[in-house]
Design a protein around this motif. Structure first.
Motif, PDB file in Angstrom:
ATOM      1  N   ARG A  77       1.636  -4.926  -1.346  1.00 65.38           N
ATOM      2  CA  ARG A  77       1.591  -4.647   0.095  1.00 65.38           C
ATOM      3  C   ARG A  77       0.932  -3.288   0.350  1.00 65.38           C
ATOM      4  NH1 ARG A  77       7.078  -5.127   2.160  1.00 65.38           N
ATOM      5  NH2 ARG A  77       6.635  -7.338   2.001  1.00 65.38           N
ATOM      6  N   ARG A  78       1.341  -2.296  -0.418  1.00 68.48           N
ATOM      7  CA  ARG A  78       0.771  -0.947  -0.244  1.00 68.48           C
ATOM      8  C   ARG A  78      -0.710  -0.947  -0.608  1.00 68.48           C
ATOM      9  NH1 ARG A  78      -0.307   3.144   2.382  1.00 68.48           N
ATOM     10  NH2 ARG A  78      -0.539   5.083   1.263  1.00 68.48           N
ATOM     11  N   LEU A  79      -1.113  -1.711  -1.618  1.00 68.05           N
ATOM     12  CA  LEU A  79      -2.537  -1.816  -1.959  1.00 68.05           C
ATOM     13  C   LEU A  79      -3.338  -2.387  -0.790  1.00 68.05           C
ATOM     14  CD1 LEU A  79      -2.897  -3.034  -5.650  1.00 68.05           C
ATOM     15  CD2 LEU A  79      -3.890  -1.007  -4.615  1.00 68.05           C
ATOM     16  N   ARG A  80      -2.803  -3.403  -0.126  1.00 64.46           N
ATOM     17  CA  ARG A  80      -3.487  -3.966   1.051  1.00 64.46           C
ATOM     18  C   ARG A  80      -3.618  -2.915   2.144  1.00 64.46           C
ATOM     19  NH1 ARG A  80      -0.310  -8.498  -0.155  1.00 64.46           N
ATOM     20  NH2 ARG A  80       1.182  -7.966   1.475  1.00 64.46           N
ATOM     21  N   GLU A  81      -2.556  -2.127   2.342  1.00 63.44           N
ATOM     22  CA  GLU A  81      -2.597  -1.070   3.360  1.00 63.44           C
ATOM     23  C   GLU A  81      -3.662  -0.033   3.021  1.00 63.44           C
ATOM     24  OE1 GLU A  81       1.351   0.479   3.397  1.00 63.44           O
ATOM     25  OE2 GLU A  81       2.197  -1.308   4.360  1.00 63.44           O
ATOM     26  N   ILE A  82      -3.716   0.380   1.758  1.00 61.07           N
ATOM     27  CA  ILE A  82      -4.704   1.367   1.330  1.00 61.07           C
ATOM     28  C   ILE A  82      -6.111   0.813   1.478  1.00 61.07           C
ATOM     29  CG2 ILE A  82      -5.651   2.570  -0.687  1.00 61.07           C
ATOM     30  CD1 ILE A  82      -2.756   3.106  -1.557  1.00 61.07           C
ATOM     31  N   ASP A  83      -6.330  -0.427   1.059  1.00 56.08           N
ATOM     32  CA  ASP A  83      -7.656  -1.034   1.184  1.00 56.08           C
ATOM     33  C   ASP A  83      -8.075  -1.155   2.649  1.00 56.08           C
ATOM     34  OD1 ASP A  83      -7.931  -1.178  -1.542  1.00 56.08           O
ATOM     35  OD2 ASP A  83      -7.345  -3.290  -1.678  1.00 56.08           O
ATOM     36  N   ARG A  84      -7.140  -1.502   3.511  1.00 56.14           N
ATOM     37  CA  ARG A  84      -7.415  -1.593   4.946  1.00 56.14           C
ATOM     38  C   ARG A  84      -7.818  -0.223   5.487  1.00 56.14           C
ATOM     39  NH1 ARG A  84      -2.502  -3.234   6.800  1.00 56.14           N
ATOM     40  NH2 ARG A  84      -2.969  -5.264   5.940  1.00 56.14           N
ATOM     41  N   ARG A  85      -7.071   0.799   5.091  1.00 55.93           N
ATOM     42  CA  ARG A  85      -7.372   2.170   5.555  1.00 55.93           C
ATOM     43  C   ARG A  85      -8.725   2.622   5.011  1.00 55.93           C
ATOM     44  NH1 ARG A  85      -6.673   5.595   9.694  1.00 55.93           N
ATOM     45  NH2 ARG A  85      -6.868   7.726   8.972  1.00 55.93           N
ATOM     46  N   LEU A  86      -9.041   2.283   3.775  1.00 50.29           N
ATOM     47  CA  LEU A  86     -10.338   2.664   3.195  1.00 50.29           C
ATOM     48  C   LEU A  86     -11.485   2.011   3.950  1.00 50.29           C
ATOM     49  CD1 LEU A  86      -9.534   2.592  -0.622  1.00 50.29           C
ATOM     50  CD2 LEU A  86     -10.137   4.597   0.765  1.00 50.29           C
ATOM     51  N   ARG A  87     -11.335   0.731   4.322  1.00 50.01           N
ATOM     52  CA  ARG A  87     -12.385   0.062   5.104  1.00 50.01           C
ATOM     53  C   ARG A  87     -12.551   0.734   6.462  1.00 50.01           C
ATOM     54  NH1 ARG A  87      -9.896  -4.335   2.815  1.00 50.01           N
ATOM     55  NH2 ARG A  87      -8.754  -4.845   4.725  1.00 50.01           N
ATOM     56  N   TYR A  88     -11.433   1.067   7.083  1.00 47.81           N
ATOM     57  CA  TYR A  88     -11.462   1.744   8.378  1.00 47.81           C
ATOM     58  C   TYR A  88     -12.169   3.100   8.258  1.00 47.81           C
ATOM     59  CZ  TYR A  88      -9.829   4.222  12.490  1.00 47.81           C
ATOM     60  OH  TYR A  88      -9.777   4.960  13.643  1.00 47.81           O
ATOM     61  N   LEU A  89     -11.765   3.899   7.271  1.00 48.19           N
ATOM     62  CA  LEU A  89     -12.368   5.224   7.080  1.00 48.19           C
ATOM     63  C   LEU A  89     -13.860   5.115   6.780  1.00 48.19           C
ATOM     64  CD1 LEU A  89      -9.579   6.998   5.000  1.00 48.19           C
ATOM     65  CD2 LEU A  89     -10.232   7.483   7.367  1.00 48.19           C
TER      66      LEU A  89
END
Length: 185
Positions: A77-89
């Motif tokens: 779950r945290r990996l998905r959150e990090i990947d989502r944030r990386l795409r956003y950034l």
């Protein structure tokens, strides 16, 4: 309880965030400090947090049954959150137009990056705001987004000018008492 009511959505939520904060026709202005902060967050996520989490998830996966493995479930779950944030950034950094306030030549008017001190004509109190990018806004630190009603009311106003800002509590009349262009922190 049905999983339909408790399951988290795996929909790409960063797409929605970018659309909300990237208004059509508006540029993604930011100060050098704001750009640096986003870049540092991106680097920290890529070089520190994500690799550590991948290692933890791999270890948890090797322990067997994944259906009741808290480390594995939380880690994924945290990996998905990090990947989502990386795409956003990534999208925000790619679309960034960095504007250094110190390069402003017309210092008697309010433009992006200005630090503006205003006096409320009703209460005689003074407030200081810096006009910054959408990703940098933090009212608690005196930073207001350039698309916020307060900033839009102040933009292009001159030193000594009185501007009228509509607020939910009524119209505020603010006199511009100081305009500075300095590096933001």
């Amino acid at each position: 309880m049905s999983k339909a009511f408790v399951r988290e959505s795996e929909v790409d939520e960063d797409e929605e965030l970018v659309e909300v904060q990237s208004f059509p026709g508006f540029k993604n202005y930011m100060t050098p400090a704001g750009h640096r902060a986003l870049r540092e967050e991106f680097e920290r996520l890529v070089k520190v947090e994500r690799p550590q989490l991948v290692e933890t998830v791999a270890w948890a996966a090797s322990n067997g049954d994944r259906s009741e493995n808290g480390d594995y479930i939380y880690g994924k779950r945290r990996l998905r959150e990090i990947d989502r944030r990386l795409r956003y950034l990534t999208k925000r950094l790619e679309s960034a137009v960095v504007v250094d306030p110190r390069e402003q030549t017309q210092t008697d008017r309010v433009f992006f990056g200005a630090t503006v001190t205003v006096r409320d004509l009703d209460t005689e109190t003074e407030e200081t705001w810096q006009i910054v990018g959408v990703d940098e806004a933090d009212a608690g630190k005196g930073k207001v987004s350039w698309i916020a009603p307060l900033a839009r009311g102040l933009l292009k106003a001159e030193l000594g000018e009185v501007v009228r800002i509509p607020t939910p509590g009524g119209v505020r009349e603010l006199e511009i008492v100081d305009i500075r262009y300095e590096a933001s922190s």
